[in-house]
Design a protein around this motif. Structure first.
Motif, mmCIF file in Angstrom:
data_model
loop_
_atom_site.group_PDB
_atom_site.id
_atom_site.type_symbol
_atom_site.label_atom_id
_atom_site.label_comp_id
_atom_site.label_asym_id
_atom_site.label_seq_id
_atom_site.Cartn_x
_atom_site.Cartn_y
_atom_site.Cartn_z
ATOM 1 N N TYR A 1 9.832 23.868 8.272
ATOM 2 C CA TYR A 1 11.145 23.918 7.627
ATOM 3 C C TYR A 1 12.222 23.366 8.558
ATOM 4 O O TYR A 1 13.111 22.620 8.135
ATOM 5 C CB TYR A 1 11.489 25.349 7.207
ATOM 6 C CG TYR A 1 10.989 25.712 5.828
ATOM 7 C CD1 TYR A 1 11.755 25.455 4.708
ATOM 8 C CD2 TYR A 1 9.748 26.310 5.652
ATOM 9 C CE1 TYR A 1 11.301 25.780 3.440
ATOM 10 C CE2 TYR A 1 9.283 26.642 4.386
ATOM 11 C CZ TYR A 1 10.067 26.374 3.287
ATOM 12 O OH TYR A 1 9.604 26.692 2.038
ATOM 13 N N SER B 1 11.864 19.609 8.797
ATOM 14 C CA SER B 1 12.337 18.957 7.578
ATOM 15 C C SER B 1 13.860 18.909 7.532
ATOM 16 O O SER B 1 14.449 17.900 7.146
ATOM 17 C CB SER B 1 11.811 19.709 6.344
ATOM 18 O OG SER B 1 10.403 19.684 6.315
ATOM 19 N N TYR B 2 14.503 20.012 7.966
ATOM 20 C CA TYR B 2 15.967 20.046 7.950
ATOM 21 C C TYR B 2 16.547 19.053 8.950
ATOM 22 O O TYR B 2 17.510 18.331 8.642
ATOM 23 C CB TYR B 2 16.464 21.454 8.265
ATOM 24 C CG TYR B 2 17.975 21.554 8.322
ATOM 25 C CD1 TYR B 2 18.723 21.583 7.150
ATOM 26 C CD2 TYR B 2 18.646 21.598 9.545
ATOM 27 C CE1 TYR B 2 20.108 21.658 7.194
ATOM 28 C CE2 TYR B 2 20.022 21.665 9.593
ATOM 29 C CZ TYR B 2 20.754 21.697 8.421
ATOM 30 O OH TYR B 2 22.125 21.764 8.471
ATOM 31 N N THR C 1 16.870 15.460 7.822
ATOM 32 C CA THR C 1 17.810 15.104 6.765
ATOM 33 C C THR C 1 19.001 14.331 7.338
ATOM 34 O O THR C 1 19.224 14.310 8.547
ATOM 35 C CB THR C 1 18.320 16.359 6.028
ATOM 36 O OG1 THR C 1 18.968 17.228 6.975
ATOM 37 C CG2 THR C 1 17.165 17.103 5.377
ATOM 38 N N LYS D 1 23.489 17.657 6.160
ATOM 39 C CA LYS D 1 23.747 18.787 7.063
ATOM 40 C C LYS D 1 25.179 19.295 6.893
ATOM 41 O O LYS D 1 25.424 20.507 6.890
ATOM 42 C CB LYS D 1 23.496 18.375 8.517
ATOM 43 C CG LYS D 1 22.045 18.056 8.854
ATOM 44 C CD LYS D 1 21.904 17.752 10.343
ATOM 45 C CE LYS D 1 20.465 17.450 10.725
ATOM 46 N NZ LYS D 1 20.020 16.145 10.217
ATOM 47 N N SER E 1 25.382 21.183 3.664
ATOM 48 C CA SER E 1 24.712 22.482 3.804
ATOM 49 C C SER E 1 25.615 23.483 4.506
ATOM 50 O O SER E 1 25.702 24.650 4.107
ATOM 51 C CB SER E 1 23.406 22.326 4.594
ATOM 52 O OG SER E 1 22.526 21.458 3.937
#
Length: 286
Positions: free
Chosen positions: A223, A226-227, A230, A235, A238
């Motif tokens: 996870y 994957s973040y 991005t 970001k 988010s």
């Protein structure tokens, strides 16, 4: 111009039918039934907790339990959906959702509400599975319309529950009326779970639908990786959503308490106030 409009109307009807065909329509109908029951009780939950002995601090703790368990459940939820199958996870957890609401309906203290909240939000690990199955079931050219209907239709249907909540509270009193609301929610949750079990079709290839041993550390690393992969704009978005969510969570559970104890709104009137707020929000969004 008339011919052009009729052509656009025809294309929209074709798109609408294509979206609601198969799994996508099943998901929308099932969620509409569930949210119809959920909206009977959700707006008055803080007041219900207060009647069962919860202080404002405890109400904040209950919402914290909700947020923490829900967030943690999403991590294995996506993994299990991709290994065990989307339909399997959705159907099983929807029955757990129905079970969790028994704790709400039968609660005699806020401790039982805490157990129900934890179980409910653990079961909400099916959220990634529902979105994945929905996306898999809609042709790519219709996904924009599909996800609009995915959010719009259950939301519109759930509004019908607010006058029902006012009626139950006015007719039976606050606590008995809310308990009846939870009983209706349990029934609708069970109907949704059975409807999903009978009507949904698995979209994950059988060759991939095998549950492997979950390694928590590897899962978290995946996870994080994957973040980090991005884009910068993602970001930033988010972070913005996170800050908005935190600010909303700080006051969300206390609107009804402020309205009743400070403004002087009666218990049965609060769902109507909530309905008016929802209408204003929807119109402004358009």
């Amino acid at each position: 111009m008339v011919r052009l409009n009729s052509k656009c109307d025809k294309e929209f009807k074709v798109s609408f039918i294509n979206v609601l065909r198969g799994n996508a329509g099943v998901v929308i109908i099932g969620l509409s039934m569930f949210f119809l029951g959920k909206m009977i009780v959700d707006p008055v939950f803080p007041r219900f907790a207060e009647e069962l002995g919860a202080t404002p601090f405890i109400i904040g703790v209950l919402y914290s339990i909700e947020a923490i368990v829900y967030t943690l459940a999403q991590i294995p939820g996506g993994y299990i959906a991709d290994r065990w199958g989307r339909k399997n996870l959705i159907c099983l957890t929807m029955f757990i959702v129905a079970l969790s609401y028994v704790f709400f309906a039968a609660a005699v203290s806020w401790y039982m509400l805490a157990i129900g909240i934890a179980l409910l939000n653990f079961a909400m690990m099916h959220s990634p599975a529902i979105r994945a199955l929905f996306a898999d079931s809609v042709p790519q050219q219709y996904r924009g319309l599909a996800f609009t209907l995915y959010r719009l239709i259950p939301g519109i249907v759930s509004v019908l529950a607010l006058p029902m909540a006012s009626f139950l509270i006015l007719r039976y009193g606050f606590v008995p009326g809310v308990r009846l609301g939870y009983a209706l929610l349990i029934l609708l949750s069970l109907v949704s779970a059975i409807f999903f079990t009978v009507c949904l079709k698995e979209t994950l290839p059988s060759s991939q639908s095998r549950l492997r041993k979950i390694h928590p550390k590897a899962l978290v690393k995946e996870y994080v990786r994957s973040y980090l992969a991005t884009s910068r704009s993602f970001k930033g978005l988010s972070l913005t959503v996170l800050l908005i969510s935190i600010s909303y969570a700080i006051c969300h559970g206390f609107y009804i308490l402020y309205g009743i104890h400070v403004v002087g709104i009666e218990d049965w009137q609060w769902p109507i106030v909530y309905l008016l707020a929802f209408v204003v929000y929807t119109v402004s969004s358009i």
